[in-house]
Design a protein around this motif. Structure first.
Motif, short mmCIF file in Angstrom:
data_model
loop_
_atom_site.label_atom_id
_atom_site.label_comp_id
_atom_site.label_asym_id
_atom_site.label_seq_id
_atom_site.Cartn_x
_atom_site.Cartn_y
_atom_site.Cartn_z
N ARG A 85 -9.96 -16.23 25.54
CA ARG A 85 -11.14 -16.88 26.11
C ARG A 85 -12.11 -17.30 25.00
O ARG A 85 -12.19 -16.66 23.96
CB ARG A 85 -11.85 -15.93 27.07
N ASN A 86 -12.84 -18.37 25.27
CA ASN A 86 -13.89 -18.83 24.37
C ASN A 86 -13.38 -18.97 22.94
O ASN A 86 -12.47 -19.74 22.68
CB ASN A 86 -15.10 -17.91 24.45
N GLU A 87 -13.91 -18.20 22.01
CA GLU A 87 -13.56 -18.33 20.59
C GLU A 87 -12.45 -17.37 20.16
O GLU A 87 -12.16 -17.26 18.96
CB GLU A 87 -14.80 -18.10 19.72
N GLU A 88 -11.84 -16.66 21.07
CA GLU A 88 -10.78 -15.71 20.72
C GLU A 88 -9.55 -16.45 20.20
O GLU A 88 -8.93 -17.24 20.92
CB GLU A 88 -10.41 -14.86 21.94
N ASP A 89 -9.18 -16.21 18.96
CA ASP A 89 -8.00 -16.85 18.37
C ASP A 89 -7.15 -15.87 17.58
O ASP A 89 -6.30 -16.26 16.79
CB ASP A 89 -8.42 -18.02 17.47
#
Length: 209
Positions: free
Chosen positions: A142-146
């Motif tokens: 989710r969002n900025e999770e990489d």
């Protein structure tokens, strides 16, 4: 020589080494309860840190606050998040300042209150009987999770202790800067981390947990 000695003494008095003092606490809720003061390490560049974590790390929602001295280089963490499954996650916001007790106010809320899938996925699992779990299913990042993270350790239930493991998504900030913060959050739930690793998240069509 005498003039030089006097000048050195004057410089010493004019530039005393001042120890930075910060509020220190960790607990459930948005406010510090039973907060204490902490003197930072003069031999290192440190700041006062205030961090608030919100999310669901158990059957009930959780809000946790952490305040302490921290190495200034770790202040870049800002916003961070981690997702273990679609229903087990945490979002956190950390901020720093460099004057005595400047972190005594309410911590900042995380910047993002939504959790939008970003097209990346990671192996997902939660085990309380082994310090490893295969992660045969995945969770959407989710969002900025990489990043994909793996955390192994021990979980405490009452007076007993069991080994366990977690896998899921995390932001790079969680992996690069705030492992200590993430480990502290998990420790509050009785989970003592002994190993924490991160790798790049993947883009695939595996089944989501």
């Amino acid at each position: 020589m005498k003039t030089l000695l006097i000048s050195c003494l004057l410089l010493t008095f004019l530039n005393p080494v001042v120890t930075l003092t910060c509020e220190s606490c960790f607990g459930q809720g948005k406010d510090c309860r039973n907060a204490t003061t902490e003197e930072c390490d003069d031999s290192r560049d440190q700041s006062c840190m205030s961090s608030l974590g919100v999310g669901k790390l158990s059957l009930l929602g959780s809000t946790m606050v952490l305040k302490s001295c921290i190495d200034t280089e770790l202040c870049d963490v800002g916003y961070g998040s981690a997702s273990i499954t679609s229903s087990l996650y945490i979002q956190s916001k950390a901020s720093c300042c460099k004057t005595d007790m400047c972190n005594s106010g309410p911590p900042e809320m995380p910047e993002s209150d939504t959790r939008e899938p970003n097209g990346l996925k990671c192996p997902s699992c939660f085990s309380i009987f082994s310090d490893n779990c295969e992660g045969n299913k995945t969770v959407s990042c989710r969002n900025e999770e990489d990043q994909c993270f793996y955390a192994g350790g021990r979980m405490k239930f009452g007076g007993s202790s069991l080994i366990g493991a977690l896998r899921g998504c995390a932001t790079a900030s969680m992996c690069d800067y705030s492992q200590e913060i993430l480990m502290t959050y998990l420790k509050s739930l009785g989970y003592e981390i002994t190993q924490l690793e991160c790798t790049d998240a993947m883009d695939n069509d595996a089944n989501e947990l």
